[in-house]
Design an enzyme around this catalytic site. Sequence first.
Site, PDB file in Angstrom:
ATOM      1  N   LYS A  80      24.704  33.729  47.832  1.00 11.71           N
ATOM      2  CA  LYS A  80      25.394  33.200  46.660  1.00 11.71           C
ATOM      3  C   LYS A  80      26.851  32.963  47.018  1.00 11.71           C
ATOM      4  CE  LYS A  80      27.696  34.728  43.224  1.00 11.71           C
ATOM      5  NZ  LYS A  80      28.629  33.571  42.991  1.00 11.71           N
ATOM      6  N   GLU A 119      32.953  44.694  51.980  1.00 11.23           N
ATOM      7  CA  GLU A 119      34.310  44.432  52.479  1.00 11.23           C
ATOM      8  C   GLU A 119      35.141  44.064  51.266  1.00 11.23           C
ATOM      9  OE1 GLU A 119      37.416  42.830  52.992  1.00 11.23           O
ATOM     10  OE2 GLU A 119      36.647  41.209  54.243  1.00 11.23           O
ATOM     11  N   CYS A 156      42.220  38.807  52.420  1.00 11.35           N
ATOM     12  CA  CYS A 156      41.965  40.225  52.135  1.00 11.35           C
ATOM     13  C   CYS A 156      42.836  41.134  52.984  1.00 11.35           C
ATOM     14  CB  CYS A 156      40.487  40.541  52.324  1.00 11.35           C
ATOM     15  SG  CYS A 156      39.855  40.145  53.962  1.00 11.35           S
ATOM     16  N   GLU A 182      46.087  44.723  44.746  1.00 13.28           N
ATOM     17  CA  GLU A 182      45.863  43.505  45.517  1.00 13.28           C
ATOM     18  C   GLU A 182      46.109  42.286  44.630  1.00 13.28           C
ATOM     19  OE1 GLU A 182      42.727  42.014  48.843  1.00 13.28           O
ATOM     20  OE2 GLU A 182      41.869  42.752  46.974  1.00 13.28           O
TER      21      GLU A 182
END
Length: 499
Positions: A188, A263, A297, A395
């Site tokens: 996906k 992750e 990331c 983040e």
Amino acid sequence: MTSTASVSSKGRKSKAAGYQMYIDGKFLDAAGGQTFEVYDPATEEAMATCPAGDASDIDRAVQAAGRAFYDNWRGVTAQERGRILFRLADRIRARRAELAELETRNSGKPIVESEYDMDDTATCFEYYGGLATKINGEVLPVPAEAIAFAMREPVGVAGQIIPWNYPLMMAAWKIAPAIAAGCTVVLKPAEQTPLSILALAQDFEAVGLPPGVVNIVTGDGPSAGAPLVSHPGVRKIAFTGSAEVGKLIMRSAADQLKRVSLELGGKSPNIFFSDADFENAVDGALFGTFINQGEVCSAGSRVLVQRDIYKKFIDATAAKAKTIRLGNGMDRETKMGPLVSAEQRDRVAHYLAIGRGEGKVAAGGGRPQQFEKGWYIEPTIFYDVDNSAKIAQEEIFGPVMTVIPFSDEAEAIRIANATPYGLAAAVWTRDIFKAFRVVKALEAGIVWVNHMQPTFVEAPWGGYKASGFGRELGHWAVEEYLETKQVFINLDEKPIGWY
């Protein structure tokens, strides 16, 4: 994959190109007929429509992957799996310009970066093409008249969910090791950026992928991602994305004790000691934070600077940040494009407002005024930020740097590790002894010395703590898709009895 106009989920006509999902070797519409629009971040215009998949589409794809695995794929040799991956690498290189342009138009990133991404994507498929024939078992010495050995076997159907920041490369990171291991896949892609992997799927049949081995279902997380995670036919889930979604995936996968690798991003420290090469350090801080619009990331957005060079460093980075050229990613002079979506731009803008109360602004801090359209944010530097601040701990996933001073090595390590995350870190110093001491002390899965962001398919990628578990890339990624089976062969002719 069609190229005609289609009807959106709101029932209105769209002039954007129409795409279809890929299931069992065929391009198909969603079972429910619904679609969603995909946008060009530089123009804010719809550039495509894609099927809005749901649980019924996921079920179709998982069933196809299961049939392919048990009826065909398990019997395909490692050599042939490798050749398929080599041929995919060749197709990506042949279509490099087309795929890079599609990725830039869909994600906003500069075309030069997209071209590098296509090169890395081809290399990834090529690497796992070679690794497919290197998956070995082991003969085990046991204290019996017997032979014992361990076999490695594919898990089966793998569900994979990828993010929007490196669309085709993230697909390669997941698909390539799964194929090398002998698994089948239901992927996906992120609903913001599904186009490049759907374009590559046009080549799946030609390179020899049997129907059902790789399936692609488009749609959003709740409608398509959640059913993929909970489907009983899926043996393993691989996810790259936010920690919040990662926690939801763990809870769902726990009901069926699925294998999971996660992750989940980070808030990576980029540490600059006063003995570092100053010019390289300044460039490293900017590159580590602002590459790919900061939508990375491993972005080194928590910049720790020793007090001896603190003011000079801020002045130099701010001056260079103001020269970064923003613009449409298709312009080859562009160094930073728009963010991927209006939602992401607004998220970053929210953090900019918070940051003005938590630090001082050295550069940027808002939306550039020279663009009539496009989801742009200025490259922004906050300084005199405490490590406990929101902009230092959360983040942001955008072009926002927070600069934090430190006095000595011990304080740098303490600040660097004082975060829930542990994906990446970087250390800048000419002192090799200091560098290795800091490397050993940092709680991070990837640590660079005098550089930040280079990534090679041969090396493991993954994090500590809230940055997840499991590893992408290298032989470590294949391990995520393998089961281990012990086999014991008795060589003693004496019948087994009670002793």
